[in-house]
Write an enzyme that holds these catalytic residues in place. Sequence first.
Site, PDB file in Angstrom:
ATOM      1  N   PRO A  10      39.966  84.837 112.823  1.00  0.00           N
ATOM      2  CA  PRO A  10      39.894  83.524 113.339  1.00  0.00           C
ATOM      3  C   PRO A  10      41.124  83.010 113.798  1.00  0.00           C
ATOM      4  O   PRO A  10      42.301  83.156 113.192  1.00  0.00           O
ATOM      5  CB  PRO A  10      39.353  82.585 112.116  1.00  0.00           C
ATOM      6  CG  PRO A  10      39.727  83.454 110.933  1.00  0.00           C
ATOM      7  CD  PRO A  10      39.600  84.675 111.191  1.00  0.00           C
ATOM      8  N   ASN A  11      41.170  82.278 114.951  1.00  0.00           N
ATOM      9  CA  ASN A  11      42.423  81.877 115.610  1.00  0.00           C
ATOM     10  C   ASN A  11      43.106  82.938 116.291  1.00  0.00           C
ATOM     11  O   ASN A  11      44.132  82.322 117.102  1.00  0.00           O
ATOM     12  CB  ASN A  11      42.918  80.639 114.820  1.00  0.00           C
ATOM     13  CG  ASN A  11      42.100  79.641 114.563  1.00  0.00           C
ATOM     14  OD1 ASN A  11      41.555  79.196 115.115  1.00  0.00           O
ATOM     15  ND2 ASN A  11      42.128  79.284 113.282  1.00  0.00           N
ATOM     16  N   ARG A  18      50.112  78.796 121.281  1.00  0.00           N
ATOM     17  CA  ARG A  18      50.681  77.762 120.412  1.00  0.00           C
ATOM     18  C   ARG A  18      51.444  78.502 119.178  1.00  0.00           C
ATOM     19  O   ARG A  18      51.171  79.744 118.888  1.00  0.00           O
ATOM     20  CB  ARG A  18      49.186  77.072 119.752  1.00  0.00           C
ATOM     21  CG  ARG A  18      48.358  76.570 120.760  1.00  0.00           C
ATOM     22  CD  ARG A  18      47.810  75.207 120.736  1.00  0.00           C
ATOM     23  NE  ARG A  18      46.748  75.170 121.753  1.00  0.00           N
ATOM     24  CZ  ARG A  18      45.509  75.353 121.479  1.00  0.00           C
ATOM     25  NH1 ARG A  18      44.705  75.402 120.326  1.00  0.00           N
ATOM     26  NH2 ARG A  18      44.479  75.335 122.726  1.00  0.00           N
ATOM     27  N   TYR A  23      54.090  82.675 115.283  1.00  0.00           N
ATOM     28  CA  TYR A  23      53.403  83.829 115.564  1.00  0.00           C
ATOM     29  C   TYR A  23      53.745  84.464 116.898  1.00  0.00           C
ATOM     30  O   TYR A  23      53.264  85.536 117.143  1.00  0.00           O
ATOM     31  CB  TYR A  23      51.843  83.446 115.782  1.00  0.00           C
ATOM     32  CG  TYR A  23      51.174  82.834 114.518  1.00  0.00           C
ATOM     33  CD1 TYR A  23      51.054  83.624 113.286  1.00  0.00           C
ATOM     34  CD2 TYR A  23      50.807  81.454 114.429  1.00  0.00           C
ATOM     35  CE1 TYR A  23      50.538  83.188 112.269  1.00  0.00           C
ATOM     36  CE2 TYR A  23      50.185  81.048 113.218  1.00  0.00           C
ATOM     37  CZ  TYR A  23      50.055  81.831 112.084  1.00  0.00           C
ATOM     38  OH  TYR A  23      49.661  81.137 111.096  1.00  0.00           O
ATOM     39  N   ASN A  74      43.667  92.484 110.888  1.00  0.00           N
ATOM     40  CA  ASN A  74      44.201  90.988 110.351  1.00  0.00           C
ATOM     41  C   ASN A  74      43.154  89.970 110.364  1.00  0.00           C
ATOM     42  O   ASN A  74      42.508  89.369 111.391  1.00  0.00           O
ATOM     43  CB  ASN A  74      45.304  90.621 111.761  1.00  0.00           C
ATOM     44  CG  ASN A  74      45.962  89.445 111.449  1.00  0.00           C
ATOM     45  OD1 ASN A  74      45.477  88.532 110.388  1.00  0.00           O
ATOM     46  ND2 ASN A  74      46.792  89.065 112.090  1.00  0.00           N
ATOM     47  N   ALA A  77      43.067  83.729 108.168  1.00  0.00           N
ATOM     48  CA  ALA A  77      42.530  82.692 106.950  1.00  0.00           C
ATOM     49  C   ALA A  77      41.648  83.373 106.145  1.00  0.00           C
ATOM     50  O   ALA A  77      41.561  83.162 104.834  1.00  0.00           O
ATOM     51  CB  ALA A  77      42.502  81.313 107.535  1.00  0.00           C
ATOM     52  N   GLU A  98      45.715  96.279 105.749  1.00  0.00           N
ATOM     53  CA  GLU A  98      45.894  94.769 105.998  1.00  0.00           C
ATOM     54  C   GLU A  98      47.027  94.339 106.742  1.00  0.00           C
ATOM     55  O   GLU A  98      48.127  94.873 106.499  1.00  0.00           O
ATOM     56  CB  GLU A  98      45.695  94.112 104.718  1.00  0.00           C
ATOM     57  CG  GLU A  98      46.004  92.605 104.761  1.00  0.00           C
ATOM     58  CD  GLU A  98      46.025  91.706 103.305  1.00  0.00           C
ATOM     59  OE1 GLU A  98      45.331  92.473 102.411  1.00  0.00           O
ATOM     60  OE2 GLU A  98      46.633  90.618 103.411  1.00  0.00           O
ATOM     61  N   HIS A 100      49.358  91.372 108.725  1.00  0.00           N
ATOM     62  CA  HIS A 100      49.539  90.033 109.025  1.00  0.00           C
ATOM     63  C   HIS A 100      50.979  89.987 110.096  1.00  0.00           C
ATOM     64  O   HIS A 100      51.781  90.555 109.840  1.00  0.00           O
ATOM     65  CB  HIS A 100      49.937  88.937 107.908  1.00  0.00           C
ATOM     66  CG  HIS A 100      48.665  89.012 106.900  1.00  0.00           C
ATOM     67  ND1 HIS A 100      47.464  88.375 107.290  1.00  0.00           N
ATOM     68  CD2 HIS A 100      48.472  89.688 105.924  1.00  0.00           C
ATOM     69  CE1 HIS A 100      46.562  88.583 106.393  1.00  0.00           C
ATOM     70  NE2 HIS A 100      47.295  89.178 105.458  1.00  0.00           N
ATOM     71  N   ARG A 107      55.371  81.908 102.950  1.00  0.00           N
ATOM     72  CA  ARG A 107      54.712  80.656 103.577  1.00  0.00           C
ATOM     73  C   ARG A 107      53.980  79.872 102.259  1.00  0.00           C
ATOM     74  O   ARG A 107      54.342  79.923 101.069  1.00  0.00           O
ATOM     75  CB  ARG A 107      53.875  81.119 104.413  1.00  0.00           C
ATOM     76  CG  ARG A 107      54.479  81.806 105.697  1.00  0.00           C
ATOM     77  CD  ARG A 107      53.582  82.003 106.905  1.00  0.00           C
ATOM     78  NE  ARG A 107      52.923  80.764 107.418  1.00  0.00           N
ATOM     79  CZ  ARG A 107      51.799  80.974 108.387  1.00  0.00           C
ATOM     80  NH1 ARG A 107      51.332  82.061 108.563  1.00  0.00           N
ATOM     81  NH2 ARG A 107      51.470  79.819 108.911  1.00  0.00           N
TER      82      ARG A 107
HETATM   83  O1  CA2 Z   1      50.383  85.810 109.796  1.00  0.00           O
HETATM   84  C1  CA2 Z   1      49.162  86.128 110.169  1.00  0.00           C
HETATM   85  O2  CA2 Z   1      48.828  87.177 110.832  1.00  0.00           O
HETATM   86  C2  CA2 Z   1      47.986  85.472 109.472  1.00  0.00           C
HETATM   87  O3  CA2 Z   1      46.926  86.361 109.415  1.00  0.00           O
HETATM   88  C3  CA2 Z   1      47.627  84.476 110.845  1.00  0.00           C
HETATM   89  C4  CA2 Z   1      46.769  83.447 110.190  1.00  0.00           C
HETATM   90  C5  CA2 Z   1      46.820  82.926 108.716  1.00  0.00           C
HETATM   91  O4  CA2 Z   1      45.976  81.822 108.446  1.00  0.00           O
HETATM   92  C6  CA2 Z   1      47.290  83.871 107.730  1.00  0.00           C
HETATM   93  O5  CA2 Z   1      47.711  82.996 106.528  1.00  0.00           O
HETATM   94  C7  CA2 Z   1      48.218  84.873 108.390  1.00  0.00           C
HETATM   95  C8  CA2 Z   1      46.447  82.380 111.126  1.00  0.00           C
HETATM   96  C9  CA2 Z   1      45.936  82.881 112.404  1.00  0.00           C
HETATM   97  C10 CA2 Z   1      46.314  81.441 113.534  1.00  0.00           C
HETATM   98  O6  CA2 Z   1      46.791  82.381 114.644  1.00  0.00           O
HETATM   99  C11 CA2 Z   1      47.201  81.359 115.607  1.00  0.00           C
HETATM  100  C12 CA2 Z   1      47.846  81.682 116.699  1.00  0.00           C
HETATM  101  C13 CA2 Z   1      48.329  80.929 117.622  1.00  0.00           C
HETATM  102  C14 CA2 Z   1      48.233  79.379 117.367  1.00  0.00           C
HETATM  103  C15 CA2 Z   1      47.661  79.129 116.348  1.00  0.00           C
HETATM  104  C16 CA2 Z   1      47.069  79.907 115.389  1.00  0.00           C
END
Ligand code: CA2
Length: 147
Positions: A10-11, A18, A23, A74, A77, A98, A100, A107
């Site tokens: 997700p996301n 963003r 990221y 990946n 969340a 896995e 990230h 974090r």
């Molecule tokens: O660091 C990572 O790759 C995460 O898997 C990213 C997740 C986060 O919940 C994990 O704890 C760590 C969140 C992805 C959100 O991606 C975005 C990308 C651009 C803008 C906003 C969110």
Amino acid sequence: MTSILILNGPNLNMLGTRQPEIYGHTTLEDISRRCRDHGAARGISVTVEQSNSEGTLLDLIQSARGVHDGIVLNAGAYTHTSIALRDAISAVALPVIELHLSNIHARDAFRHHSYIAPVALGVICGFGAAGYTLALDALAGQLEIEP
Ligand code: CA2
């Protein structure tokens, strides 16, 4: 030909648009292209998928059996919440790395726990977009493909 599935949760479709301070500026499409090129140079077919839906991610993991030789996951969340994803990984019996982008241990405390890590071959985090090709190389090493 060896085939690796890179699965994003997700996301992650918003990458590069963003929160670049966390990221980075690289988009998921950039990452996909880099990974496909990286794989092609090593004789590995790379498929990249993304879904915001836990159910779709489960379907993609289940469908990977007999099609792909390993998975870079990946789970976003869902890493910190999903027993269902963990069960799917255990059941599919493929090597899973896995991944990230961020260092989840540096974090929020709720990101320190992963339901996936105990059933993964290994975990790569904190190297941004470069982590994806590191994960491909790690999987290729496990699958005994020359770098
Ligand atoms: O660091 C990572 O790759 C995460 O898997 C990213 C997740 C986060 O919940 C994990 O704890 C760590 C969140 C992805 C959100 O991606 C975005 C990308 C651009 C803008 C906003 C969110």
